[in-house]
Design an enzyme around this catalytic site. Structure first.
Site, mmCIF file in Angstrom:
data_model
loop_
_atom_site.group_PDB
_atom_site.id
_atom_site.type_symbol
_atom_site.label_atom_id
_atom_site.label_comp_id
_atom_site.label_asym_id
_atom_site.label_seq_id
_atom_site.Cartn_x
_atom_site.Cartn_y
_atom_site.Cartn_z
ATOM 1 N N SER A 81 -4.109 -15.674 -10.389
ATOM 2 C CA SER A 81 -2.824 -16.389 -10.357
ATOM 3 C C SER A 81 -1.771 -15.712 -11.232
ATOM 4 C CB SER A 81 -3.019 -17.828 -10.829
ATOM 5 O OG SER A 81 -4.094 -18.416 -10.160
ATOM 6 N N GLY A 136 -1.879 -12.741 -12.881
ATOM 7 C CA GLY A 136 -1.726 -11.301 -12.632
ATOM 8 C C GLY A 136 -0.809 -11.050 -11.445
ATOM 9 N N ASN A 183 -8.278 -31.457 -22.450
ATOM 10 C CA ASN A 183 -9.098 -30.946 -21.345
ATOM 11 C C ASN A 183 -10.547 -31.447 -21.334
ATOM 12 O OD1 ASN A 183 -6.651 -29.525 -21.165
ATOM 13 N ND2 ASN A 183 -7.638 -27.810 -20.162
ATOM 14 N N LYS A 198 -1.670 -24.421 -29.349
ATOM 15 C CA LYS A 198 -1.934 -24.625 -27.917
ATOM 16 C C LYS A 198 -3.417 -24.935 -27.709
ATOM 17 C CE LYS A 198 -1.029 -22.787 -23.368
ATOM 18 N NZ LYS A 198 -1.245 -21.637 -22.538
HETATM 19 P P1 NAD Z 1 -7.730 -16.154 -12.173
HETATM 20 O O1 NAD Z 1 -9.178 -16.484 -12.207
HETATM 21 O O2 NAD Z 1 -6.853 -16.721 -11.114
HETATM 22 O O3 NAD Z 1 -7.538 -14.576 -12.143
HETATM 23 C C1 NAD Z 1 -8.297 -13.678 -12.879
HETATM 24 C C2 NAD Z 1 -8.518 -12.455 -11.989
HETATM 25 O O4 NAD Z 1 -9.048 -11.393 -12.777
HETATM 26 C C3 NAD Z 1 -9.507 -12.705 -10.842
HETATM 27 O O5 NAD Z 1 -8.904 -12.301 -9.634
HETATM 28 C C4 NAD Z 1 -10.681 -11.799 -11.191
HETATM 29 O O6 NAD Z 1 -11.358 -11.294 -10.064
HETATM 30 C C5 NAD Z 1 -9.964 -10.692 -11.954
HETATM 31 N N1 NAD Z 1 -10.852 -9.882 -12.789
HETATM 32 C C6 NAD Z 1 -11.763 -10.276 -13.718
HETATM 33 N N2 NAD Z 1 -12.390 -9.223 -14.248
HETATM 34 C C7 NAD Z 1 -11.878 -8.108 -13.638
HETATM 35 C C8 NAD Z 1 -12.132 -6.720 -13.755
HETATM 36 N N3 NAD Z 1 -13.041 -6.244 -14.619
HETATM 37 N N4 NAD Z 1 -11.419 -5.871 -12.966
HETATM 38 C C9 NAD Z 1 -10.505 -6.324 -12.097
HETATM 39 N N5 NAD Z 1 -10.216 -7.638 -11.938
HETATM 40 C C10 NAD Z 1 -10.904 -8.517 -12.713
HETATM 41 O O7 NAD Z 1 -7.156 -16.566 -13.626
HETATM 42 P P2 NAD Z 1 -5.656 -16.960 -13.998
HETATM 43 O O8 NAD Z 1 -5.404 -18.371 -13.617
HETATM 44 O O9 NAD Z 1 -4.707 -15.909 -13.561
HETATM 45 O O10 NAD Z 1 -5.769 -16.962 -15.589
HETATM 46 C C11 NAD Z 1 -5.785 -15.788 -16.390
HETATM 47 C C12 NAD Z 1 -5.641 -16.240 -17.832
HETATM 48 O O11 NAD Z 1 -4.357 -16.848 -17.994
HETATM 49 C C13 NAD Z 1 -6.671 -17.308 -18.232
HETATM 50 O O12 NAD Z 1 -7.079 -17.124 -19.548
HETATM 51 C C14 NAD Z 1 -5.892 -18.603 -18.066
HETATM 52 O O13 NAD Z 1 -6.386 -19.650 -18.889
HETATM 53 C C15 NAD Z 1 -4.502 -18.168 -18.500
HETATM 54 N N6 NAD Z 1 -3.415 -18.993 -17.960
HETATM 55 C C16 NAD Z 1 -3.320 -19.263 -16.627
HETATM 56 C C17 NAD Z 1 -2.259 -20.014 -16.148
HETATM 57 C C18 NAD Z 1 -2.086 -20.318 -14.671
HETATM 58 O O14 NAD Z 1 -1.169 -21.052 -14.318
HETATM 59 N N7 NAD Z 1 -2.918 -19.790 -13.787
HETATM 60 C C19 NAD Z 1 -1.299 -20.513 -17.033
HETATM 61 C C20 NAD Z 1 -1.423 -20.206 -18.401
HETATM 62 C C21 NAD Z 1 -2.483 -19.466 -18.852
#
Ligand code: NAD
Length: 303
Positions: free
Chosen positions: A10, A12, A190, A182
């Site tokens: 999400s 990334g 949570n 946070k």
């Molecule tokens: P996600 O699970 O949607 O995405 C993580 C991605 O990283 C996955 O696609 C996974 O396959 C990839 N990945 C993992 N290891 C890998 C590797 N070695 N090589 C290549 N790709 C790899 O997670 P997200 O929701 O994007 O969250 C990421 C971080 O941001 C988390 O710590 C989350 O708590 C934080 N966060 C997310 C949000 C949100 O709205 N999604 C908001 C604030 C904080």
């Protein structure tokens, strides 16, 4: 100077799409060739924001590609961060900088220890995004990003590029306090939402439990990052529960999808810090035990 974004989840996808949309050279680093193939078939990142939909056809690669990396955004979950950085550490150039998007605490130190020569920048975000397709992301929650480097107060030159990409941000000299605060809010909300299997607003019916946790978490914050970061925690938590009453928190969403949670970097980190400081916080300890038992009963990792 190109941006590399590791992790096509999400956040990334959201970061990569916004940088690319501003015309900044950006590459995605995907897990393997299968994923690369599927990305090429999709034709790029589909970014949805309100009624607007855009396809951004930025290049992608795997960690095995040899080209050096100068600016990396590490956008995986906290429990994947150390292995992910290890997979591209050899590609980081002499003056490389890594932006760490992980929630909670603990993974940042583990990543920094793996790449001691590289500047690591911490980030705390209140933006929200979710994936609606393999390479499709919906920008669901406007928010803000705080970035900082406790080891070096000089802001990086590339902050202007975030402005250019419309990524709201501020450079902060108080990142540890921000991340701890946070984390404390997360610990107050949570785990209880998971255990009561409820939306945020329903936790207002369990305010005694929430208040007990906030009292202990405030003690922990006061010891760890000082009295300022500890003040008014219950009031903030109550405001968040009211403002997000209809939402399911991220940890409960993980559990609902039967995915691993980031508990180790949130409640686990709080309990570990309390133990290290010999602080007796029985409510937090009991909450951790209940949550771990519940996760194990669902067949999920307890850390
Ligand atoms: P996600 O699970 O949607 O995405 C993580 C991605 O990283 C996955 O696609 C996974 O396959 C990839 N990945 C993992 N290891 C890998 C590797 N070695 N090589 C290549 N790709 C790899 O997670 P997200 O929701 O994007 O969250 C990421 C971080 O941001 C988390 O710590 C989350 O708590 C934080 N966060 C997310 C949000 C949100 O709205 N999604 C908001 C604030 C904080």
């Amino acid at each position: 100077m190109p941006w590399h974004v590791l992790g096509a989840g999400s956040l990334g996808l959201l970061w990569a799409a916004r940088l690319a949309a501003a015309g900044l050279p950006t590459s995605l680093i995907l897990r393997n060739h299968d994923s690369l193939q599927r990305y090429r078939q999709a034709g790029g990142i589909q970014l949805v924001e309100g009624s607007q939909q855009r396809l951004l056809s930025l290049p992608a690669q795997t960690a095995a590609q040899p080209e050096p990396i100068q600016r990396l955004i590490l956008a995986c979950k906290a429990y994947d961060a150390e292995a992910a950085i290890a997979s591209i550490a050899a590609r980081l150039g002499d003056n490389a900088e890594v932006l760490l998007l992980q929630n909670g605490l603990g993974s940042q130190a583990a990543v920094a220890a793996r790449i001691p020569q590289t500047r690591c920048i911490l980030l705390s975000s209140t933006e929200g995004a979710f994936r609606h397709a393999s390479f499709g992301v919906t920008f669901a929650g406007q928010g803000h990003n705080w970035l900082g480097d406790p080891g070096n107060p000089v802001p990086p030159a590339w902050l202007d590029e975030l402005t250019q990409a419309g990524i709201p941000h501020a450079w902060s000299d108080a990142m540890p306090a921000r991340l701890w605060r946070k984390l404390a809010v997360n610990c107050a909300i949570n785990p209880l939402c998971v255990l009561h299997d409820c939306r945020n607003g329903e936790l207002l019916e369990h305010l005694d439990e929430v208040a007990g946790l906030c009292a202990e978490l405030s003690q922990l914050l006061a010891q760890t990052v000082g009295a300022t970061a500890a003040g008014g925690l219950l009031d903030e938590v109550r405001r968040i529960l009211q403002a997000t009453a209809g939402n399911y928190c991220s940890m409960l969403q993980d559990v609902q999808r039967r995915q691993r949670t980031e508990i180790r970097y949130l409640l686990g980190q709080a309990c570990a810090e309390a133990a290290q400081r010999q602080l007796h916080l029985p409510g937090l300890g009991a909450l951790q035990a209940r949550l771990r038992q519940y996760l194990l009963s669902l067949g999920l990792p307890a850390d």
